[in-house]
Design a protein around this motif. Structure first.
Motif, PDB file in Angstrom:
ATOM      1  N   SER A  39      94.729 149.579 103.166  1.00  0.00           N
ATOM      2  CA  SER A  39      95.155 148.220 103.496  1.00  0.00           C
ATOM      3  C   SER A  39      95.132 147.363 102.232  1.00  0.00           C
ATOM      4  O   SER A  39      94.465 147.698 101.243  1.00  0.00           O
ATOM      5  CB  SER A  39      94.239 147.605 104.554  1.00  0.00           C
TER       6      SER A  39
ATOM      7  N   SER B  92      92.349 153.552  99.647  1.00  0.00           N
ATOM      8  CA  SER B  92      92.625 152.296 100.351  1.00  0.00           C
ATOM      9  C   SER B  92      93.825 152.448 101.278  1.00  0.00           C
ATOM     10  O   SER B  92      94.862 152.979 100.881  1.00  0.00           O
ATOM     11  CB  SER B  92      92.893 151.168  99.346  1.00  0.00           C
TER      12      SER B  92
ATOM     13  N   LEU C 150     102.091 149.690 102.867  1.00  0.00           N
ATOM     14  CA  LEU C 150     101.063 148.760 103.322  1.00  0.00           C
ATOM     15  C   LEU C 150     101.637 147.609 104.150  1.00  0.00           C
ATOM     16  O   LEU C 150     100.867 146.785 104.672  1.00  0.00           O
ATOM     17  CB  LEU C 150     100.302 148.196 102.122  1.00  0.00           C
TER      18      LEU C 150
ATOM     19  N   TRP D 137      93.801 144.365 101.792  1.00  0.00           N
ATOM     20  CA  TRP D 137      92.521 143.721 101.492  1.00  0.00           C
ATOM     21  C   TRP D 137      91.572 144.667 100.788  1.00  0.00           C
ATOM     22  O   TRP D 137      90.748 144.244  99.968  1.00  0.00           O
ATOM     23  CB  TRP D 137      91.885 143.155 102.759  1.00  0.00           C
TER      24      TRP D 137
END
Length: 392
Positions: free
Chosen positions: A91, A89, A34, A93
Motif C-alpha cells: 500500500s 509494501s 497501488l 502508506w
C-alpha cells in the motif's frame, strides 16, 4: 590497507547511487498496482528528502560519536532495511513509512563519507567516487527493468537492490578496523575530539552561508536540468516526447564522463579552478540550449551542462577542509548536504510552476539566473575563507 579501504569507499559510493533512481523507473508500474495517482510519487520523494536533510544536519554529531566507519555501516544497513520494506509494501502508506529510514540512512552516510574522503584523499578520488555514484544511479534502473521484464514485478527490483545493500553492510562491518588507518593523520582524530557544532555556530563561520547557497544553487541547476530537459525539448523545440525522453540521458552521459575526466584534471588544477571551469562550461551549455538553432545544438548544450556540472559537486566538497579547517569540515559538509537537498526539493518544482503558467522555453533563463548566483556566492566564499589566492 589504505588501498583496501579506498576500494570499500568506492563500493560505498556505488551503493549510494543504486537506490536513487529506483522510484522514478518503477513508479509507472507501482502507482497502477497501488491504485494511486501518478503525482503521489512526489510525496514519497519529499519524505525521503526531508529525512536526508535531518540526518545531514546530524552527521557531525553522529560521526564524532560513532566514527565514519560505523556511521557508514549503520546507514547502509538502514537503507537495506528500507528497500526491503519497499519490496514487501502492498500500500502507499507503507511506502511512506519505509521512506523515513530510507531518507535518514542516506543523509548521514553521504556527509560522513564525503568528509572522510575530503580529509584523507586527493581531489581526483573525490571526482572518481562521484563518478561511481553515477554508475550506481545508472545501474539501478537496469536492475528494476530486469525485474519488471522478467515478470518478477517492482517488489523484486527493490529486493534485489536491498540484497546488494545487505552484502555491502556486511563488508562495511568487517572492514571497520580499516577506518582507523587515518586516525591521527590530518586531524582524523577530530572525529571524536571536539564537541559537535550547532547550526547557529556553523552559520557564524565566515563563508558558511556562501558555501550553503553555492551548493543549493548547484543542485538546483543539476536537478532542474534532469527533470525538465525532456519537457523543454518536447514543448519548446518540438522533439517528439519519446525521443526527448531518450535525449535527456545526454545530461547523465556528460556528468558521468565529466567526473571521470575531472579526476585527471585535478592533478593539474586546484579545486577552485575546477569549479570555475565547470561553471564556465555550464554557461556555454545553457547558451547552446537557448540559441534558436537546430535541435542537435540543444542536445550538445544539454551534454555540456552535464559536463560542466561534473566537477562542481565533488570539488566543492573536497575543498571544504581547506576553506573551514579539518575540525569544522564535517559540520559544514553536513549543512552543505542539507542545503543541496533543499535546493533539489524546491527549485525544480518552482520551474514546473513557471513552465505551466508562463512557458517551458524559459528553462535556459532559469538555469542561467541560478548559475550566476552560484558563481557570485562561490567567489564570495573564496574571499571570506581567505583562499582566494589559491584559486588563481
Amino acid at each position: 590497507m589504505i588501498h583496501l579501504l579506498l576500494a570499500v569507499i568506492y563500493l560505498s559510493f556505488i551503493s549510494l547511487g543504486l537506490p536513487d533512481s529506483l522510484l522514478g523507473s518503477a513508479w509507472p508500474v507501482m502507482h497502477t498496482e497501488l491504485s494511486v495517482p501518478m503525482s503521489w510519487a512526489g510525496a514519497i520523494s519529499i519524505i525521503i528528502s526531508a529525512g536526508t536533510v535531518v540526518s545531514s544536519l546530524q552527521s557531525d554529531r553522529l560521526t564524532k560519536k560513532l566514527g565514519t566507519g560505523r556511521v557508514t555501516a549503520i546507514s547502509v544497513g538502514m537503507t537495506a532495511a528500507a528497500l526491503f520494506g519497499f519490496s514487501v509494501s502492498g500500500s502507499f502508506w507503507m511506502l511512506c513509512l519505509w521512506a523515513v529510514p530510507y531518507g535518514l540512512g542516506a543523509g548521514s552516510v553521504d556527509a560522513a563519507l564525503n568528509n572522510y574522503v575530503a580529509l584523507h584523499y586527493a581531489s581526483r578520488h573525490m571526482s572518481w567516487l562521484h563518478c561511481m555514484w553515477g554508475l550506481g544511479a545508472a545501474v539501478g534502473p537496469y536492475v528494476m527493468g530486469f525485474a519488471l521484464s522478467g515478470g518478477s514485478g517492482w517488489h523484486m527490483g527493490y529486493r534485489y537492490i536491498s540484497m546488494i545493500q545487505v552484502v555491502l553492510t556486511v563488508i562495511l562491518v568487517v572492514s571497520l578496523p580499516l577506518w582507523r588507518i587515518h586516525r591521527g593523520a590530518k586531524a582524523g582524530e577530530n572525529e571524536t575530539a571536539a564537541p559537535p557544532l550547532t547550526l547557529p555556530q556553523i552559520l557564524r563561520i565566515p563563508g558558511a552561508k556562501e558555501v550553503m547557497i553555492t551548493f543549493f544553487c548547484y543542485c538546483a541547476v543539476e536537478q532542474t536540468a534532469i527533470l525538465w530537459a525532456s519537457s523543454y525539448l518536447n514543448l519548446h523545440k518540438g522533439v517528439p516526447a519519446e525521443t526527448a525522453a531518450s535525449y535527456a540521458g545526454l545530461f547523465f552521459i556528460g556528468i558521468t564522463g565529466g567526473r571521470a575526466l575531472s579526476g585527471f584534471l585535478t592533478i593539474k588544477l586546484s579545486d577552485s579552478q575546477m569549479i570555475r571551469l565547470g561553471q564556465a562550461v555550464t554557461a556555454v551549455g545553457i547558451a547552446a540550449m537557448a540559441l534558436p538553432l537546430h535541435e542537435y545544438v540543444t542536445l550538445v548544450g544539454l551534454a555540456l551542462i552535464g559536463l560542466g556540472c561534473a566537477p562542481i559537486y565533488p570539488c566543492v566538497i573536497h575543498s571544504t577542509p581547506d576553506h573551514f579547517g579539518a575540525d569544522k569540515s564535517q559540520a559544514v559538509i553536513g549543512v552543505q548536504m542539507a542545503s543541496a537537498y533543499i535546493g533539489t526539493c524546491l527549485m525544480p518544482p518552482l520551474f514546473g510552476f513557471i513552465a505551466a503558467h508562463i512557458s517551458a522555453a524559459l528553462l535556459p533563463v532559469y538555469l542561467l539566473v541560478i548559475l550566476v548566483v552560484m558563481v557570485v556566492m562561490h567567489e564570495a566564499l573564496l574571499r571570506k575563507s581567505g583562499t582566494a589566492h589559491k584559486a588563481r
